[in-house]
Every structure is written in structure tokens, then in C-alpha cells.
Design an enzyme around this catalytic site. Structure first.
Site, PDB file in Angstrom:
ATOM      1  N   ASN A 270       0.806  -1.227   0.000  1.00 32.49           N
ATOM      2  CA  ASN A 270       0.000   0.000   0.000  1.00 32.49           C
ATOM      3  C   ASN A 270       0.838   1.277   0.000  1.00 32.49           C
ATOM      4  O   ASN A 270       0.318   2.352   0.241  1.00 32.49           O
ATOM      5  CB  ASN A 270      -0.969   0.022   1.196  1.00 32.49           C
ATOM      6  CG  ASN A 270      -1.911  -1.152   1.182  1.00 32.49           C
ATOM      7  OD1 ASN A 270      -2.551  -1.425   0.174  1.00 32.49           O
ATOM      8  ND2 ASN A 270      -1.995  -1.872   2.289  1.00 32.49           N
ATOM      9  N   GLU A 323      -8.793   9.203  -0.217  1.00 31.70           N
ATOM     10  CA  GLU A 323      -8.410  10.160   0.819  1.00 31.70           C
ATOM     11  C   GLU A 323      -7.851  11.404   0.166  1.00 31.70           C
ATOM     12  O   GLU A 323      -7.640  11.449  -1.053  1.00 31.70           O
ATOM     13  CB  GLU A 323      -7.364   9.564   1.773  1.00 31.70           C
ATOM     14  CG  GLU A 323      -6.040   9.201   1.112  1.00 31.70           C
ATOM     15  CD  GLU A 323      -5.047   8.640   2.103  1.00 31.70           C
ATOM     16  OE1 GLU A 323      -5.337   8.624   3.303  1.00 31.70           O
ATOM     17  OE2 GLU A 323      -3.956   8.223   1.675  1.00 31.70           O
TER      18      GLU A 323
END
Length: 606
Positions: A270, A323
Site C-alpha cells: 500500500n 483520501e
């Protein structure tokens, strides 16, 4: 215009050798005349702190560095005008210690704080503390940090602004059992995320109940350690997506605009590894829709800085808000994608770094991979292309012969240099009238017969019957060596050389270990005893430097293969160390709180 960014700490400056765009040169010149503060405290460490301090020096602004007790000799500390220790090694007691940092601000009378990224850069409480002391926070306004720094709140705001969001649970998950219940309701697989997280920290994919429980435990620990906030949320995991970001700019007058996108799909755990602009996947309609939603979100939170709105994009070009944060990426660029890729490969070949583990080989291999070149990528690219882990560049026959020829030429060049001392010839090890060097070169456990001879700067090398000409200036004192092999230009680095014939050479991004001996030395070497290889299944060693968070076993305990033995925290990530075989614990060499280095022995099994 196309551009590429490469990620992870040792490589953020990989493009420095390239030319700067005109607008960046203009900005650099402007920095020399622009001055807004007398003194700034940099609430970070490492490369980002160095970058901020360097810019402040250009602007004539004094700087204050903060550091933990073990970072007292770090580069950023030496670069700053002043430095203050804010606590011991654990980040929760130093770089996340708001009380100590606020005291440092008062002590040094800093007028502003630059938070860098990570640590307290998106902490609303820290921004409020600064505002209360009339200290400027260099970054987004407090309300934007509060809105976008919290993934739960940001998701609710995104929905209100009519931005596409991933289906999931919008509240705070209380414990592991509630996490399991929510995951079942959403449907596996799910993504467990730290509410205050970023940079891939505090994130776990769960495919079943057991993985959800483990993911909740590890993610909450990571979140508490990295951000001082262990709250988690759960949402549907979008399998095999692309990660594409839209750059936005906002001012304090309600204006906002979007500046196209960056493709960030090449990731490991990630965390972004390679970024590209523009994305070759998006069409004009999708790009515009993503940009408009990014601007809508920026306006909704009254964003007044440079920022990034991140989206996941599926194969059908459906996109979902992930985000919002700020990003800086040091870059190679070109008139088209091919030129940008070539410049990035050259930059990586010319990047000199010693003493730390880095990922130059992986980065170089990614940008020449046929799937990447075609644009056939997703966030699963690395696991798909390297299912057993990245092992380095796989040499073609031609590349192997080039490496052997270069290594042999280097060996002879070093030998010839060793025959001279202060302009006077030593007693030669090999008679100078011998024109050909008969060598035995070992690469990947295979021995090759090589014959080399030189005429000035040109070496003629015969490798297993193939003849190659190797040309260079042969500046053996330089860390970089530009070499031409039959007209093909290569940049290599000789990282180490031992008397026993061992050499480490960086070639095409990957470090290769070769052993080169004269034919006589190779014959004699057969009588040397070899070191017995350690049985790695019976020992557990730390794969990286870090801190032991927990130890789950003691001497005499029976363990099964794959069972968790201990947890190591490195780069704010929790790493579960497991047993390599079924057996009994013979000895434990670490305890919670210990600092360990790469290769340190943790546990032995019988």
C-alpha cells in the site's frame, strides 16, 4: 509532457541529475528574494527535513531541527541552525510528542512549523496548539486538516459533496469482534484502515474472519504508533484497481482548480513505488469527472493549499474517493513517455548510494517491464509480476556476456594499476609481456572461461567463445563508470572488491556478485574449504532494522509452521514474524522493546 516519480526514502531525489523545468528554475530564483519568517522549526526528520532546511537556507530563514536521542548525529540535525532533542527513540515519545515539540518551539522562539509529511503533518490537535501560541502551521488550515486527516470524517464530507465513495462502515470499529461482524455485513474481502492513517500504514486486507481479527490487532497497533490514534474503519476492498490521484490547488478566497492526475498504481504494501503523469488509462471524460469531484471536495473543506485527492479506479473506469492529502515527489520528465522512461532509467543507473538497503533494482525493473510499458498495471502489479518476490534483473544471454566482459575488464584494470606505485613499477605479479589474461569468472554458481587483453582504453574480451570490445576511461577512483560494450553504452558501479576475487557490480540496476580469478588461482582455489550454510528453517532472524513490539513464545514452547513468533515494527509498519517449521523453541534472543538490526538472531528452534 510525461513524467515519472520514484518512491521510498533513499530514492526521492532520483531525478536530480536531470534538467529542471523553467518554472522551477524561476521559483528557485524567487526563493532567494522571498522571505516570510525569521525562524522555522521543522517537525520531522530524514530527507524531507533536509529538503525543507535547504529551501529555508535559500530564503535566508534560520531553521530548528528536532530529533530523538538516537538521531542526534543525523544529517538534518547537522544542517539546521539549531537542534533540540524531543525524546527517546520510539516515535511516539519523540517525533509524535507534541508537548516536547511545543516546548522546543517556545525555547527557540520559532515563528512557524513545517511538519513535512507523516508524523504530525495531518494532526488537527497539533495545528490547534500552534494556533493557540500564535505559531504559523505551514500547510492546510486547521479545519481542512481535521476534515481530511480523519478518514471517517473525510468520507462523510465526500458523500455530502457528492463525491463517489467506497461502500463500507462509516463509524469507528470498537473491537475485533465488531470488526468481524461488520466485515461479514459488507462482504469479504474488506480493507481495514486507520482513521488517521496514510502512507499505507495501519492498513490490512482481510479475506475471512481470522484475517479480520489479526488485521484489526496489527492495524490498530500501527495506527497508535504512527499517528497516536488507533481508531479504525472498514470498507469494501476493490480488487485489482488502479490508484490515480488528482492534484488540486486552493486559495483563501474560495477558488480551487485541478491540475490533471498522477498514476500511482505501482505499490508495495500500500505504499507507492512509481508514479506517472499523465495516466495512459484515463480518457478525457473520466479525467474531467475525477477533476471536478476533486475540486468539489476541496471547496467543501475550504482547502487553501496544494493537495492531492486520491481515487481508486476499477477496470470499467468507475472511480471512488480514497483520501485527501499533500504530496511532494522530487521527478524525471520528457517530451513523451518513452523519453521520460529513458531518463528515469539513466537517473537510477547514475544514483550512487552506499550503506543502506534500497530499491533501485526494483524501480529500474518496473519501468522497463513490458506490462508497465504497455500500461497494463494495477495495485496488484508487483505481486502479479513477482509472485515469489523480486529477485533482481534476469539477464539475457547478451546482457550476461556484457556483465562478464565488464567485470573481467575491471579485474584486469585493477591488476594493472596495482603494478604501479608512485610512478614506479612494482615487481609484477604477472609478467608484463603476457598479452592475454586467462580468467575463471563465476556468476550465479556457473564458471565461465574468459580471456582478456587490452590496448590502451580498449579491452578485447572473449567470453565462452563470444568476442566483445569494452571501452572506458577506466577511472577506478570514481563510483560511476561509463562503459561501452560493442557500442552499447552502460553505466556500472563497482561496489566492492576483495583480494579473494569477489566483486560486487551494479549492472542494469541489480547488484551481481562475481568471483574472478586467474586460471592458476582458480585451480588452487578448489582445495579451499567452504563455509557450512546455516539451516535457516531452525532460526528466525530479523529481516530488517526495527523494534520488537511483542514476543509470543518462550523456550520449550511447541510451535507450528507459520505460527507468529514475534512482531517487529519497522518504518512504522507492524511485521509478523512466523516459524519456518514445526518444532520446539530452543532459545529466545529478544524481548519487547529491543532494537534489532537486519540479520539479528531472534529465536532458535530445535
Amino acid at each position: 509532457m510525461a513524467g515519472f516519480w520514484v518512491g521510498t526514502a533513499p530514492l526521492v531525489a532520483a531525478g536530480r541529475r536531470g534538467r529542471w523545468p523553467p518554472q522551477q528554475l524561476m521559483l528557485s530564483a524567487a526563493l532567494r528574494t522571498l522571505k516570510t519568517f525569521d525562524k522555522i522549526l521543522v517537525a520531522n526528520r530524514g530527507e524531507i527535513a533536509c529538503r525543507v532546511i535547504r529551501t529555508c537556507k535559500k530564503m535566508g530563514i534560520k531553521t530548528v531541527a528536532i530529533h530523538s536521542d538516537v538521531d542526534a548525529s543525523s544529517v538534518h540535525v547537522k544542517m539546521a541552525d539549531e537542534a533540540v532533542c524531543v525524546g527517546p527513540a520510539p516515535t511516539s515519545k519523540s517525533y509524535l510528542n507534541m508537548d516536547a515539540i511545543m516546548e522546543a518551539i517556545k525555547k527557540t522562539r520559532a515563528q512557524a512549523v513545517h511538519p513535512g509529511y507523516g508524523f504530525l503533518s495531518e494532526n488537527k490537535e497539533f495545528a490547534r496548539c500552534l494556533a493557540a501560541e500564535d505559531v504559523v502551521f505551514i500547510g492546510p488550515d486547521t479545519h481542512a486538516i481535521q476534515a481530511m486527516g480523519d478518514k471517517i470524517e473525510s468520507k462523510l464530507l465526500a458523500k455530502k459533496a457528492e463525491v463517489n465513495t467506497i461502500p463500507g462502515f462509516d463509524g469507528v470499529v470498537k473491537d475485533a469482534e465488531e470488526a468481524v461482524r461488520i466485515a461479514r455485513e459488507i462482504g469479504y474481502p474488506v480493507m481495514i484502515k486507520a482513521s488517521a492513517g496514510g502512507g499505507g500504514k495501519g492498513m490490512r486486507i482481510a479475506w475471512d474472519d481470522e484475517e479480520t481479527r489479526d488485521g484489526f490487532r496489527l492495524s490498530s497497533q500501527e495506527a497508535a504508533s504512527s499517528f497516536g490514534d488507533d481508531r479504525l474503519l472498514i470498507e469494501k476492498f476493490i480488487d485489482n484497481p488502479r490508484h490515480i490521484e488528482i492534484q488540486v490547488l486552493g486559495d483563501k478566497h474560495g477558488n480551487a482548480l485541478w491540475l490533471n492526475e498522477r498514476e500511482c498504481s505501482i505499490q508495495r504494501r500500500n505504499q507507492k513505488v512509481v508514479e506517472e503523469a499523465p495516466s495512459i488509462f484515463l480518457d478525457a471524460e473520466t479525467r474531467r469527472a475525477m477533476g471536478e469531484q476533486a475540486v468539489a471536495l476541496a471547496r467543501a473543506v475550504k482547502y487553501s493549499s496544494a493537495g492531492t485527492v486520491e481515487f481508486l479506479v476499477d477496470s470499467k473506469k468507475n472511480f471512488y474517493f480514497l483520501e485527501m492529502n499533500t504530496r511532494l515527489q522530487l521527478i524525471t520528465y520528457g517530451s513523451d513517455r518513452t523519453e521520460a522512461l529513458k531518463r528515469m532509467a539513466d537517473a537510477l543507473d547514475n544514483y550512487v548510494i552506499r550503506g543502506v538497503t534500497h530499491n533501485i533494482a526494483l524501480l529500474r525493473e518496473v519501468i522497463i517491464n513490458s506490462r508497465f510499458v504497455k500500461g497494463d498495471i494495477s495495485t496488484k502489479f508487483l505481486s502479479d509480476v513477482y509472485p515469489d518476490g523480486f529477485k533482481g534483473h534476469m539477464l539475457t544471454k547478451s546482457e550476461k556476456n556484457q556483465l562478464l566482459a565488464i567485470a573481467s575488464s575491471l579485474f584486469v584494470a585493477f591488476q594493472l594499476r596495482a603494478q604501479h606505485f608512485q610512478e614506479n613499477s612494482r615487481m609484477p605479479v604477472i609478467k608484463p609481456d603476457i598479452a592475454n589474461w586467462e580468467l575463471s569468472v563465476k556468476l550465479h554458481d556457473k564458471v565461465h572461461t574468459v580471456v582478456a587483453s587490452n590496448n590502451g582504453s580498449v579491452f578485447s574480451v572473449e567470453v565462452d567463445g563470444s568476442k566483445l570490445n569494452v571501452t572506458s576511461t577506466w577511472n577506478l577512483a570514481s563510483p560511476l563508470l561509463s562503459v561501452s560494450v560493442d557500442g552499447t553504452q552502460r553505466t556500472v558501479q563497482c561496489l566492492s572488491r576483495e583480494a579473494g576475487g569477489n566483486m560486487s557490480i551494479q549492472f542494469l540496476g541489480t547488484v551481481y556478485k562475481v568471483n574472478i580469478l586467474t586460471r592458476l588461482a582458480a585451480e588452487l582455489n578448489k582445495f579451499m574449504l567452504e563455509k557450512v550454510t546455516e539451516d535457516t528453517s531452525s532460526v528466525l532472524r530479523s529481516p530488517m532494522p526495527g523494534v520488537v513490539v511483542a514476543v509470543s513464545v518462550k523456550p520449550g514452547d511447541a510451535v507450528a509452521e507459520g505460527q507468529e513468533i514475534c512482531v517487529i515494527e519497522a518504518m512504522k509498519m507492524q511485521n509478523s514474524m512466523t516459524a519456518g517449521k514445526t518444532g520446539t523453541v530452543k532459545s529466545v534472543h529478544c524481548q519487547a522493546g529491543d532494537t534489532v538490526g537486519e540479520g539479528d538472531l531472534l529465536v532458535e528452534l530445535e
